[in-house]
Design an enzyme around this catalytic site. Sequence first.
Site, PDB file in Angstrom:
ATOM      1  N   HIS A  58       0.827  -1.210   0.000  1.00  0.00           N
ATOM      2  CA  HIS A  58       0.000   0.000   0.000  1.00  0.00           C
ATOM      3  C   HIS A  58       0.861   1.260   0.000  1.00  0.00           C
ATOM      4  O   HIS A  58       0.687   2.157  -0.839  1.00  0.00           O
ATOM      5  CB  HIS A  58      -0.915  -0.003   1.225  1.00  0.00           C
ATOM      6  CG  HIS A  58      -1.760   1.220   1.361  1.00  0.00           C
ATOM      7  ND1 HIS A  58      -3.058   1.283   0.917  1.00  0.00           N
ATOM      8  CD2 HIS A  58      -1.498   2.447   1.888  1.00  0.00           C
ATOM      9  CE1 HIS A  58      -3.552   2.484   1.150  1.00  0.00           C
ATOM     10  NE2 HIS A  58      -2.625   3.215   1.749  1.00  0.00           N
ATOM     11  N   GLU A  59       1.792   1.322   0.934  1.00  0.00           N
ATOM     12  CA  GLU A  59       2.628   2.523   1.060  1.00  0.00           C
ATOM     13  C   GLU A  59       3.585   2.660  -0.121  1.00  0.00           C
ATOM     14  O   GLU A  59       3.901   3.782  -0.541  1.00  0.00           O
ATOM     15  CB  GLU A  59       3.411   2.487   2.378  1.00  0.00           C
ATOM     16  CG  GLU A  59       2.544   2.448   3.640  1.00  0.00           C
ATOM     17  CD  GLU A  59       1.569   3.610   3.737  1.00  0.00           C
ATOM     18  OE1 GLU A  59       1.839   4.677   3.138  1.00  0.00           O
ATOM     19  OE2 GLU A  59       0.524   3.460   4.385  1.00  0.00           O
TER      20      GLU A  59
ATOM     21  N   HIS B 237       1.912   4.577  -2.831  1.00  0.00           N
ATOM     22  CA  HIS B 237       2.048   6.020  -2.626  1.00  0.00           C
ATOM     23  C   HIS B 237       3.452   6.483  -3.022  1.00  0.00           C
ATOM     24  O   HIS B 237       3.620   7.485  -3.727  1.00  0.00           O
ATOM     25  CB  HIS B 237       1.832   6.374  -1.151  1.00  0.00           C
ATOM     26  CG  HIS B 237       0.426   6.199  -0.675  1.00  0.00           C
ATOM     27  ND1 HIS B 237      -0.660   6.680  -1.358  1.00  0.00           N
ATOM     28  CD2 HIS B 237      -0.062   5.603   0.452  1.00  0.00           C
ATOM     29  CE1 HIS B 237      -1.768   6.388  -0.685  1.00  0.00           C
ATOM     30  NE2 HIS B 237      -1.429   5.732   0.416  1.00  0.00           N
TER      31      HIS B 237
END
Length: 372
Positions: free
Chosen positions: A32-33, A36
């Site tokens: 997920h990170e 980003h």
Amino acid sequence: MELISNLVHQLGNGAYNLLSFALIISVVVFVHEYGHYIIAKACKVKVESFSIGFGPEIFGFHDKSGTRWKLSAVPLGGYVKMLGDSNAASVPADQQKLTEEEKLYSLHTKPRYKKAAIVFAGPFANMVLAVIAFTIFFSTVGYYRTPPVIGSVIEGKPAEQAGLLPGDIITQINEYKIKYFEDISRVMMSSLEKEIEIRYSRNNEEHRITLTPSIIKDASDTTIERRVIGITSVDITGLKQSSFLGAMSLSVSETYYAMSLTIKALFQIIVGKRSINEIGGPIKIAKYSGQSAKQGFIMVLYFMAILSSTLAVINLLPILPLDGGHLFFYIIEAVIRRDLSLKCQKYAATFGATILFLLMAIAISNDIRHLF
């Protein structure tokens, strides 16, 4: 002695579940990170820190671009802090305090479409992870695709009382078309109406009935109620194997189904159709993590796909400091054609964090209560 033995066994299971949870959630959070991170780098935003977990840093290092990569003590999430953020929740700091050079690499001085792309990249990465994990699972294990034909009707259950018979073909439940027998349980999980309408075919003639499902406790989790009508499928000769492309297509469908089921469950809890006691927290996830780990790597992948799909949906809720909250603010700003004030964003972040804290408290309370 037996009490001590049971206590040691429970502690051992607890430690195993906790370790499994930490490893699985760390992979999901990292993906997920990293979503980003990679889009932020593509948009020329400086990433100051990339953390798996919250709280005190256990260990970390700086890369050549100056990003601090670290593992933190509390494995309940993670964050990417970018230049221009006042905190890990990406609430903007006063951009006027940045130098002209720093403004070139600040998240909050970028065009809204770039900020939106960076924010959406996290949940999107979780969707991609789910599709990949499901694809490996279906390519390796196979899948069930059973025709929606009733194999047997359980005595005393609603299906028998309504007149359903072995050999009947279920074609529709409420507004949902039934293509496979597996679709029936999915519809029953998401539809909470007291009565359901079933359309079925018998001897090439179409029929419809209305019945009230029975409520039972889920065998794998006594906190979740299941609605059943009392039918079983025809005998299954085995799992069907799929080509890689077939498995990928099926994986996209499964990811969509997992996400849509999460959305429906959340909505049903909000409107009061589903009990708030069904909300599970880290203890419940740890329990499922341990159970999947004991069944082998392939089941870990399946659980990871479900977890990743669920977290993608939750992160898209329009609540700060979640990704969906930031996207919601960008939409508002695009409509009114100006940036919202820092004060407004900080109030919204505080309000959202309070809601998330209360939900976490409810989830942990449910977890603890169901342990005993």
